[in-house]
Design a protein around this motif. Structure first.
Motif, PDB file in Angstrom:
ATOM      1  N   LEU A  10      35.128  43.433  38.775  1.00 11.35           N
ATOM      2  CA  LEU A  10      36.275  43.768  37.927  1.00 11.35           C
ATOM      3  C   LEU A  10      35.927  44.625  36.717  1.00 11.35           C
ATOM      4  CD1 LEU A  10      38.289  40.405  37.751  1.00 11.35           C
ATOM      5  CD2 LEU A  10      38.705  42.394  39.214  1.00 11.35           C
ATOM      6  N   ALA A  11      34.725  44.497  36.182  1.00 10.52           N
ATOM      7  CA  ALA A  11      34.394  45.159  34.915  1.00 10.52           C
ATOM      8  C   ALA A  11      34.654  46.673  34.934  1.00 10.52           C
ATOM      9  CB  ALA A  11      32.950  44.855  34.524  1.00 10.52           C
ATOM     10  N   PRO A  12      34.196  47.420  35.954  1.00 13.03           N
ATOM     11  CA  PRO A  12      34.484  48.870  35.953  1.00 13.03           C
ATOM     12  C   PRO A  12      35.976  49.180  36.017  1.00 13.03           C
ATOM     13  CG  PRO A  12      32.763  48.320  37.540  1.00 13.03           C
ATOM     14  CD  PRO A  12      33.378  47.036  37.101  1.00 13.03           C
ATOM     15  N   VAL A  13      36.727  48.364  36.772  1.00 10.18           N
ATOM     16  CA  VAL A  13      38.170  48.575  36.899  1.00 10.18           C
ATOM     17  C   VAL A  13      38.857  48.320  35.554  1.00 10.18           C
ATOM     18  CG1 VAL A  13      40.274  47.829  38.083  1.00 10.18           C
ATOM     19  CG2 VAL A  13      38.089  47.877  39.309  1.00 10.18           C
ATOM     20  N   ALA A  14      38.514  47.191  34.928  1.00 11.50           N
ATOM     21  CA  ALA A  14      39.133  46.821  33.652  1.00 11.50           C
ATOM     22  C   ALA A  14      38.824  47.849  32.572  1.00 11.50           C
ATOM     23  CB  ALA A  14      38.652  45.437  33.225  1.00 11.50           C
ATOM     24  N   ALA A  15      37.590  48.349  32.552  1.00 11.06           N
ATOM     25  CA  ALA A  15      37.209  49.332  31.538  1.00 11.06           C
ATOM     26  C   ALA A  15      37.872  50.676  31.798  1.00 11.06           C
ATOM     27  CB  ALA A  15      35.690  49.483  31.512  1.00 11.06           C
ATOM     28  N   ALA A  16      37.894  51.117  33.051  1.00 11.40           N
ATOM     29  CA  ALA A  16      38.448  52.433  33.370  1.00 11.40           C
ATOM     30  C   ALA A  16      39.946  52.502  33.100  1.00 11.40           C
ATOM     31  CB  ALA A  16      38.176  52.773  34.838  1.00 11.40           C
ATOM     32  N   LEU A  17      40.654  51.392  33.349  1.00 15.22           N
ATOM     33  CA  LEU A  17      42.111  51.371  33.182  1.00 15.22           C
ATOM     34  C   LEU A  17      42.549  50.760  31.859  1.00 15.22           C
ATOM     35  CD1 LEU A  17      43.174  50.273  36.790  1.00 15.22           C
ATOM     36  CD2 LEU A  17      43.141  52.580  35.821  1.00 15.22           C
ATOM     37  N   ASP A  18      41.591  50.285  31.055  1.00 22.16           N
ATOM     38  CA  ASP A  18      41.889  49.663  29.758  1.00 22.16           C
ATOM     39  C   ASP A  18      42.896  48.527  29.927  1.00 22.16           C
ATOM     40  OD1 ASP A  18      41.851  49.188  27.042  1.00 22.16           O
ATOM     41  OD2 ASP A  18      43.339  50.740  26.578  1.00 22.16           O
ATOM     42  N   LEU A  19      42.569  47.603  30.821  1.00 20.42           N
ATOM     43  CA  LEU A  19      43.462  46.476  31.089  1.00 20.42           C
ATOM     44  C   LEU A  19      43.384  45.453  29.962  1.00 20.42           C
ATOM     45  CD1 LEU A  19      42.732  45.921  34.892  1.00 20.42           C
ATOM     46  CD2 LEU A  19      44.511  47.332  33.844  1.00 20.42           C
ATOM     47  N   SER A  20      44.477  44.740  29.745  1.00 27.63           N
ATOM     48  CA  SER A  20      44.504  43.753  28.667  1.00 27.63           C
ATOM     49  C   SER A  20      44.249  42.340  29.165  1.00 27.63           C
ATOM     50  CB  SER A  20      45.851  43.790  27.940  1.00 27.63           C
ATOM     51  OG  SER A  20      46.901  43.420  28.819  1.00 27.63           O
ATOM     52  N   LYS A  55      44.036  37.263  43.526  1.00 32.54           N
ATOM     53  CA  LYS A  55      44.571  36.198  44.384  1.00 32.54           C
ATOM     54  C   LYS A  55      43.436  35.658  45.243  1.00 32.54           C
ATOM     55  CE  LYS A  55      48.055  34.010  46.512  1.00 32.54           C
ATOM     56  NZ  LYS A  55      47.260  33.273  47.480  1.00 32.54           N
ATOM     57  N   VAL A  56      43.141  34.377  45.065  1.00 30.96           N
ATOM     58  CA  VAL A  56      42.050  33.727  45.787  1.00 30.96           C
ATOM     59  C   VAL A  56      42.646  32.732  46.774  1.00 30.96           C
ATOM     60  CG1 VAL A  56      39.967  32.323  45.583  1.00 30.96           C
ATOM     61  CG2 VAL A  56      40.524  33.989  43.794  1.00 30.96           C
ATOM     62  N   GLY A  57      42.444  32.975  48.048  1.00 23.08           N
ATOM     63  CA  GLY A  57      42.953  32.092  49.090  1.00 23.08           C
ATOM     64  C   GLY A  57      42.055  32.190  50.295  1.00 23.08           C
ATOM     65  N   ARG A  58      42.657  32.410  51.464  1.00 21.04           N
ATOM     66  CA  ARG A  58      41.865  32.614  52.676  1.00 21.04           C
ATOM     67  C   ARG A  58      40.939  33.816  52.500  1.00 21.04           C
ATOM     68  NH1 ARG A  58      43.658  32.773  58.874  1.00 21.04           N
ATOM     69  NH2 ARG A  58      45.070  31.156  58.161  1.00 21.04           N
ATOM     70  N   GLY A  59      41.409  34.802  51.757  1.00 17.75           N
ATOM     71  CA  GLY A  59      40.601  35.958  51.380  1.00 17.75           C
ATOM     72  C   GLY A  59      40.697  36.169  49.882  1.00 17.75           C
ATOM     73  N   VAL A  60      40.299  37.350  49.435  1.00 14.20           N
ATOM     74  CA  VAL A  60      40.372  37.704  48.013  1.00 14.20           C
ATOM     75  C   VAL A  60      40.977  39.096  47.908  1.00 14.20           C
ATOM     76  CG1 VAL A  60      39.086  38.141  45.896  1.00 14.20           C
ATOM     77  CG2 VAL A  60      38.351  36.315  47.435  1.00 14.20           C
ATOM     78  N   GLY A  61      42.009  39.220  47.094  1.00 13.12           N
ATOM     79  CA  GLY A  61      42.612  40.526  46.838  1.00 13.12           C
ATOM     80  C   GLY A  61      43.125  40.567  45.428  1.00 13.12           C
ATOM     81  N   SER A  62      43.624  41.716  45.008  1.00 15.16           N
ATOM     82  CA  SER A  62      44.164  41.819  43.661  1.00 15.16           C
ATOM     83  C   SER A  62      45.343  42.777  43.645  1.00 15.16           C
ATOM     84  CB  SER A  62      43.093  42.292  42.665  1.00 15.16           C
ATOM     85  OG  SER A  62      42.705  43.624  42.922  1.00 15.16           O
ATOM     86  N   GLY A  63      46.207  42.563  42.664  1.00 17.35           N
ATOM     87  CA  GLY A  63      47.331  43.461  42.421  1.00 17.35           C
ATOM     88  C   GLY A  63      47.232  44.003  41.021  1.00 17.35           C
ATOM     89  N   LEU A  64      47.572  45.269  40.847  1.00 19.20           N
ATOM     90  CA  LEU A  64      47.425  45.956  39.562  1.00 19.20           C
ATOM     91  C   LEU A  64      48.775  46.397  39.021  1.00 19.20           C
ATOM     92  CD1 LEU A  64      44.376  48.186  40.469  1.00 19.20           C
ATOM     93  CD2 LEU A  64      44.479  46.864  38.362  1.00 19.20           C
ATOM     94  N   ILE A  65      49.017  46.093  37.750  1.00 21.03           N
ATOM     95  CA  ILE A  65      50.129  46.677  37.015  1.00 21.03           C
ATOM     96  C   ILE A  65      49.520  47.572  35.947  1.00 21.03           C
ATOM     97  CG2 ILE A  65      52.068  46.247  35.456  1.00 21.03           C
ATOM     98  CD1 ILE A  65      52.787  45.293  38.150  1.00 21.03           C
ATOM     99  N   VAL A  66      49.847  48.849  35.980  1.00 21.04           N
ATOM    100  CA  VAL A  66      49.305  49.817  35.023  1.00 21.04           C
ATOM    101  C   VAL A  66      50.472  50.563  34.401  1.00 21.04           C
ATOM    102  CG1 VAL A  66      47.778  51.796  34.689  1.00 21.04           C
ATOM    103  CG2 VAL A  66      47.198  50.065  36.398  1.00 21.04           C
ATOM    104  N   GLY A  67      50.599  50.469  33.077  1.00 25.10           N
ATOM    105  CA  GLY A  67      51.717  51.120  32.408  1.00 25.10           C
ATOM    106  C   GLY A  67      53.058  50.579  32.859  1.00 25.10           C
ATOM    107  N   GLY A  68      53.096  49.288  33.224  1.00 29.97           N
ATOM    108  CA  GLY A  68      54.353  48.671  33.648  1.00 29.97           C
ATOM    109  C   GLY A  68      54.751  48.962  35.068  1.00 29.97           C
ATOM    110  N   ARG A  69      53.885  49.621  35.835  1.00 29.48           N
ATOM    111  CA  ARG A  69      54.184  49.937  37.233  1.00 29.48           C
ATOM    112  C   ARG A  69      53.069  49.431  38.133  1.00 29.48           C
ATOM    113  NH1 ARG A  69      58.124  53.754  38.262  1.00 29.48           N
ATOM    114  NH2 ARG A  69      59.086  54.700  36.431  1.00 29.48           N
ATOM    115  N   ARG A  70      53.438  48.982  39.321  1.00 31.43           N
ATOM    116  CA  ARG A  70      52.424  48.527  40.263  1.00 31.43           C
ATOM    117  C   ARG A  70      51.663  49.721  40.817  1.00 31.43           C
ATOM    118  NH1 ARG A  70      52.055  47.296  45.821  1.00 31.43           N
ATOM    119  NH2 ARG A  70      54.257  47.738  46.196  1.00 31.43           N
TER     120      ARG A  70
END
Length: 344
Positions: free
Chosen positions: A271-281, A183-198
């Motif tokens: 993002l790259a380490p996060v995406a690789a570690a969690l195998d995000l699609s 989410k890019v706005g006044r700041g920058v943050g992210s939300g994660l769904i892993v295995g169908g759960r936040r």
């Protein structure tokens, strides 16, 4: 569904389902739709459903750059009414006062019973709805949930704005079961769904990437006190400032394209380490389309793929969120649906 269909789907007896449906009907949380068209022996079944248009939710989005936004939504996520409060340089208690005023105005716009209020805010929010820290709002340990409940008398849920946004994309959009929404706005943050759960994290701070230092080549001082945070490259105010300097020739960046290219690269580095570690699609970008679409999105995708294990076809994609201007409001509605009705 009919009561019999519900009984079979839930594995409960028909008597139990009938009693539960009757209670929901009395509370106005469900309604009967009339007879089923399905042909079967015996008396035609009566269909029941959640009262989608007879109940409403108030959503608050506190993450935009120069405005606080609110909306009244029905249970399908349709926005029925809107309210706003403009921001200048307010921080701390001034913003808290504006949020309470906005909530009151939004509640007054409702035309049906309200299930509750959902809030998406920048910063780290604990399970009790206290904003532990939100540097861009000047908040520290603000009991936002308690303040809103006391002020309005309505059940209230408070979440990080990126967490609300990822709920919206997953529930009302096309989000996958393993994704990260930035989410890019006044700041920058992210939300994660892993295995169908936040993903929440040990300290309710999963996805707080805005104040991760990206690179070892310095950068601009950040409001948090560090230098070179992702937010200083990617937030809307930072991007607009850098693009303005590039346009006047006052920036080391050669042009606007270079500003957007660099911002995308810095995001992908985080993002790259996060995406690789969690195998995000997938990575979903949510924010101003005129800033994120095109060069910046392409830069994120290319940099991610260059920093992760090569695969053909690539295992991760990058896309823009649909209707980013309303995604936090929709996510706030999802939180209330889950909390009050168990609907996800």
């Amino acid at each position: 569904m009919s009561r019999a269909d519900l009984s079979r789907s839930l594995g409960l007896t028909r008597v139990t389902v009938s009693d539960l449906v009757s209670e929901l009907l009395e509370r106005g949380h469900a309604l009967e739709l009339g007879q089923s068209d399905e042909v079967r022996p015996g008396k035609p079944a009566i269909l029941v459903d959640v009262n989608r248009h007879g109940l409403q939710i108030v959503g608050l989005d506190l993450a935009e750059n120069q405005v606080l936004r609110a909306a009244v939504l029905d249970l399908d996520g349709t926005i029925l009414h809107r309210a706003e409060r403009s921001l200048d340089n307010e921080t701390g208690e001034e913003i808290t006062r504006l949020v309470l005023e906005l909530a009151t105005a939004a509640v007054a716009l409702a035309t049906a019973p309200l299930l509750g209020i959902g809030v998406g805010t920048p910063g780290i929010v604990n399970p009790d709805g206290m904003v532990l820290t939100a540097p861009n709002l000047g908040w520290s340990n603000v009991p936002l949930r308690a303040l809103l409940q006391q002020h309005t008398g309505l059940p209230t849920l408070v979440s990080n704005d990126a967490d609300a946004a990822v709920h919206a994309d997953y529930t009302f959009g096309t989000g996958s079961s393993d994704m990260i929404l930035v989410k890019v706005g006044r700041g920058v943050g992210s939300g994660l769904i892993v295995g169908g759960r936040r993903a929440l994290g040990a300290h309710s701070a999963a996805g707080e990437i805005g104040h991760v230092t990206v690179g070892t080549d310095g950068g601009v001082p950040c409001k948090c006190g560090k230098t070179g945070c992702l937010e200083t490259w990617l937030s809307v105010p930072s991007l607009e400032r850098a693009l303005g300097l590039a346009a006047t020739g006052s920036s080391p960046a050669a042009d606007a394209d270079a500003v957007l290219q660099t911002a995308g690269e810095r995001l992908a580095i985080a993002l790259a380490p996060v995406a690789a570690a969690l195998d995000l699609s997938e990575v979903v970008l949510s924010g101003p389309i005129q800033l994120l679409d095109g060069i910046l999105r392409d830069s994120v995708e290319q940099t991610l793929r260059s920093r992760m294990l090569p695969q053909n076809p690539p295992l991760i994609s990058v896309r823009l969120a649909a209707e980013p201007q309303d995604i936090v409001l929709l996510g706030a509605a999802v939180m209330v649906l889950w909390n009050q009705l168990g609907v996800a």
